[in-house]
Write an enzyme that holds these catalytic residues in place. Structure first.
Site, PDB file in Angstrom:
ATOM      1  N   GLY D  23       0.844  -1.198   0.000  1.00 47.37           N
ATOM      2  CA  GLY D  23       0.000   0.000   0.000  1.00 47.37           C
ATOM      3  C   GLY D  23       0.876   1.243   0.000  1.00 47.37           C
ATOM      4  NE  ARG D  84      -2.337  -4.141  -0.843  1.00 48.64           N
ATOM      5  CZ  ARG D  84      -1.918  -3.580   0.293  1.00 48.64           C
ATOM      6  NH1 ARG D  84      -0.994  -4.177   1.030  1.00 48.64           N
ATOM      7  NH2 ARG D  84      -2.427  -2.432   0.730  1.00 48.64           N
ATOM      8  CG  ASP D 115       4.758  -6.534   9.039  1.00 52.89           C
ATOM      9  OD1 ASP D 115       5.738  -5.943   9.518  1.00 52.89           O
ATOM     10  OD2 ASP D 115       4.055  -7.347   9.657  1.00 52.89           O
ATOM     11  CB  THR D 138       2.929   1.219   6.688  1.00 51.56           C
ATOM     12  OG1 THR D 138       1.610   1.104   7.254  1.00 51.56           O
ATOM     13  CG2 THR D 138       3.921   1.028   7.803  1.00 51.56           C
ATOM     14  CB  ILE D 139      -0.891   5.379   6.690  1.00 49.40           C
ATOM     15  CG1 ILE D 139      -1.896   4.263   6.445  1.00 49.40           C
ATOM     16  CG2 ILE D 139      -0.535   6.072   5.390  1.00 49.40           C
ATOM     17  CD1 ILE D 139      -3.269   4.780   6.090  1.00 49.40           C
ATOM     18  CG  ASP D 140      -1.857   0.623   8.984  1.00 46.26           C
ATOM     19  OD1 ASP D 140      -2.777   1.450   9.002  1.00 46.26           O
ATOM     20  OD2 ASP D 140      -1.864  -0.377   8.243  1.00 46.26           O
ATOM     21  CG  ASP D 142       1.235  -1.923  11.272  1.00 47.58           C
ATOM     22  OD1 ASP D 142       2.126  -1.452  10.537  1.00 47.58           O
ATOM     23  OD2 ASP D 142       0.336  -2.659  10.855  1.00 47.58           O
ATOM     24  NE  ARG D 167     -14.312  17.936  17.483  1.00 43.95           N
ATOM     25  CZ  ARG D 167     -14.700  17.226  18.556  1.00 43.95           C
ATOM     26  NH1 ARG D 167     -15.770  17.591  19.233  1.00 43.95           N
ATOM     27  NH2 ARG D 167     -14.028  16.178  18.935  1.00 43.95           N
ATOM     28  NE  ARG D 184      -8.243  -4.765   6.363  1.00 45.53           N
ATOM     29  CZ  ARG D 184      -7.799  -4.709   5.109  1.00 45.53           C
ATOM     30  NH1 ARG D 184      -6.671  -5.301   4.766  1.00 45.53           N
ATOM     31  NH2 ARG D 184      -8.499  -4.103   4.175  1.00 45.53           N
TER      32      ARG D 184
END
Lengths: 334, 334, 334, 334
Positions: D23, D84, D115, D138-140, D142, D167, D184
């Site tokens: 991604g 990918r 990963d 990665t934006i996660d 993680d 808002r 995820r």
């Protein structure tokens, strides 16, 4: 984000006050919110001081509730308003401030601001038994003892938004632009902006600028076809008008650079995500440090963690620009 | 958006050229894309001229395909690059341009730019049998015969983004700011920005500024507690340094306003939705007007519709600032 | 911007009320500010009604001063809050609203909102001697009698900001994205967004989508190398889930499009410059129309000018999508 | 920003290749630029691989010059394109990739991705004598072994831009919104966004959500008048549709929350200043680590410094959410 310390609560507080002081910076609002909410969670009464130290001396305090800081996390500026207060260098004036705080039963003060503001907090801590905690709030990121300050990340992004726009026109007209960012004594902001903007050159107060060399470099890149347009980021420096003088000197080298002074837009705007998380963490941690018995410290960032630094050192030392970062800026433009 | 005219195709073209000229404005790219795609849809060959009239004279043309304008609708600046070309006032230079066009078999030219650029198009139409169409591309919105120009809406939004940031700091410090926007001869941009920013005052070249009165007004609003902070939008005007002089004069009235010069960021940036639709429509319509047999016209906007205006009038007359709009700006700040 | 009418003041008013109703749209705040400031300038008392018609029935009114609308011109949403109020279709409920207004000595009401909200204003004007003016406030721009509505321009820009981001990832992965924008009955927003985004295709409720043809087109453009990535803008339409069903159908044609539903972000955000000027003008003009003796009208935009339209017509007719604009969207993607 | 290590050059390289994989994340472009410019400064030839591992296997390489990475620092996505590539789990496929690299005389590879992409780099390093360096993209955020990843900061800001808009409408209508962000397996993004957005609640995969309690909390805050509107940030989690199910469950508790799925806009957009400096530093440092003889490592961030981490550990371990940060999110909303 930065890891948070474990702190044991040891002390009780009756009431605390929080103020923002000096030039405002984006993120002061989430910092105030962090202080207020964390204190209220510990059942400590919280006062918001209006207009920095001037308001403190004048007794302009109001009780803060959870609702007082609702919906402010995303707002630029500071809801407490801010002010520069040179009179606070006078111990008699500080005595008045201490009287105000004691009269209201306030036993701790959190100050959010730059160098001068933190000096005020240090004096209060020394001259009374009121606990004082400083939080670094300035877009310059020039405070000793902390890698990061509230507002710096937002200011970098604001400058980049402007430069990304200028690059459109620079590239359409094949022209060089000198873009002046804030930084009287420190090239920290300019260096970050320079790297992030892909600038051709960065001019900072820490290193002398070589006009000959810069002129040569621009001419070379024009001739080589590599880049007939580009951005030179200039920290404003100590002498007003530096950027215009640079432009004149470059004109003598056959360039026709345009000048853009970003000015006060760098202080405003919705705080970035980074600054909101930083400010929220520092604000909440200020209360944890107070409860753990700390005083006369700044809560800052070192080695990726939130830490305490004696205000005494914060004031006494100057933070230097990382030469490796500056080299990186020069390396990448080639 | 503006309604589009019905035009009957009457003429054939072999090849057309498109160029952007003068100060760049956001939306020139979608205008170029509109011209190119609409022409290709009619099986007309399209050339992109590099660097405005200078590039035309120098013969810097390249064939444009559908792919040449892919993914540019959202980009600021102009992929064709732009230039000011004072030499184009010389008929001999224009003769060279005509030769270039004729040599390539180009029988029509679309020019996107401001006043000076449209004058060039008009001369070419008069001095050759090449059809010439102008599109108004300038952030100033000061072109006679059209209510709207490509880039104006984006420039208003860019100025507002900056002013919304400045307002944060103005309000935190209870200070007035003089914000200078572009507009040498025209207060159109300043007036729109002033209304949209909720400015305390707008200073435009069309009306003399009453310093006494302005100073009085700021002091009054400070005293009344209505507004101790605020924004005064100033069109740059004809004499450089106007905004700084205003600030000095206000200082003599007891105010301490800060100055912010927005400068070149107003020319750049991703075009707004409005400017993309306007530019796309004008670009595509330029081809429809050519096919319908028009030449020596600007395609502009009047009464909410896309219309043709003789280039002759566009050049000869000046567009005035709507006094009712200016009054609205003054009315609403109270 | 739109030209403003000349109106002669003929009537006096004691007090007016202003409310925002239905789905909120960016620009409601500058519209409220325009109403309030223009009324106060005429020495008319102004009440702000909270939460639309529900608040009116419940008597939730507060006196508005110049300061009540200070610093709101740049804020999204509505400081008066809004609500949908289906009960207002019941004449007995409207009777209560009229009673509330009369009890407070209010002789005019300005309503900012969409179709349903304007219907309410029309009924009040018919069923009482309270003058009622409607202003078109909706991001859909689907109100009969006006070319433009408060919030539409901002919503286009918000959708474009999102799509410009999606295009980055679409292009990095060579993928097609179906992006759903608001528009239950109207493809106006989708069509503008489609043109401005350089979309490959626009799907609107006004025209049936040809899945076979769309699938073919995507495969063709992939094969031709012209575009292996792209954006298809889809108006949400009347049946929830349309965009997901389209994606499934395209999958059967060998494509693997991703889906992105923009949702409520389209309603919020700082209003654009265009919407702030439009809203400010309409707000101020509402007062001018009232003073000139008008009632039971909407103040809208036609042929580039601010005009009055009988509420009766506004409600009875439906606004159609300009087919030429839709064709333009299709033309330019090629 | 992070401090940079001192590294001694010990090795020579003939040519290196760089690829982006998985991604895409904002900042991949400045990372590629950092790698390319730093390598060219050392007179190392650089190849850009198109479309990640798939392109590598297919031999889609092109020579990169300084100009290839000009003007990309501010662009979202990746100019190298990404993909990918599940087939890369097959050693035979990796063998092909190694053949391609060796055929071109490439002795080092820099991989930017998450990963899975780093696993590929590790395998190549183990199965050949090509040096391989991974950069976390990665934006996660993680990835084990690094506090920060390229794209995370931008994604936080993108989510906040959207939530700040939501808002406005939440507050105008006094409604709660469930906003789904990416994540995820990890609540890192959701937690940061939650703190920065001043969210009422954060739902993450790491902790079970107590619907009863959440429903109670919303009702309480509605009744107390503290907050009748608010934002609940939800990490998407492993089961699609989680946010809609939460909304349904809350409806059974008498709330009527709206749902907003941010989706793919979080991957795109101009990288933030932070991500540009991080990516530029990591990119340049990748070359320094290669020259210093390192291979089979990721260059990441620990304790505020740029460090090397064995790819082996990066792949084997999972990064946990800091519970103190999560507590901070909960603490501050009160």
């Amino acid at each position: 984000m930065y890891s948070l310390p474990d702190l044991e609560p040891l002390k009780d507080f009756n009431a605390i006050a929080v103020l923002t002081s000096g030039g405002d910076s984006p993120g002061m609002n989430p910092a105030v919110r962090g202080v207020v909410r964390a204190a209220l969670n510990q059942n400590i009464r919280v006062y918001g001081v209006q207009k920095g130290y001037s308001g403190l001396v004048a007794g302009e305090l109001r009780v803060m509730t959870s609702a007082s800081v609702r919906n402010i996390v995303q707002r630029g500026g500071t809801i407490l308003k801010s002010d520069r207060c040179p009179e606070f260098k006078d111990p008699a004036v500080r005595r008045q401030a201490i009287d105000v705080l004691q009269r209201e039963g306030i036993d701790a003060l959190v100050v959010i601001g730059g160098d001068g503001s933190l000096t005020g907090a240090h004096c209060l801590a020394e001259e009374s038994d009121i606990a004082a905690i400083g939080l670094p709030g300035t877009i310059d990121n020039d405070i000793f003892g902390t890698e990061d300050t509230i507002g710096f990340d937002t200011a970098v992004n604001t400058a980049l938004d402007a430069i990304d726009k200028i690059r459109d026109t620079a590239s359409s007209h094949e022209r060089h632009f000198l873009v002046e960012v804030m930084g009287r004594n420190s090239g920290f902001l300019a260096t970050h902006v320079g790297i992030a903007a892909g600038a051709e050159m960065v001019v900072v107060p820490e290193y002398e600028v070589q006009i000959e060399q810069l002129g040569q470099q621009l001419s070379d890149s024009r001739r080589s076809g590599k880049g007939s347009s580009g951005i030179i980021v200039v920290a404003e420096g100590r002498d007003p008008g530096l950027t215009y003088r640079l432009a004149q000197q470059l004109t003598q080298h056959g360039e026709e650079p345009r000048v853009c002074i970003l000015g006060h837009i760098q202080r405003g705007g919705r705080p970035s995500g980074h600054d909101r998380v930083l400010a929220s963490s520092l604000g909440a941690m200020a209360i944890s440090y107070l409860l753990a018995g700390y005083s006369d410290i700044m809560v800052g960032v070192a080695n990726g963690a939130i830490v305490d630094v004696p205000l005494d050192s914060v004031i006494r030392y100057r933070k230097g620009l990382d030469p490796k970062l500056f080299e990186l800026a020069l390396l990448l433009h080639k």
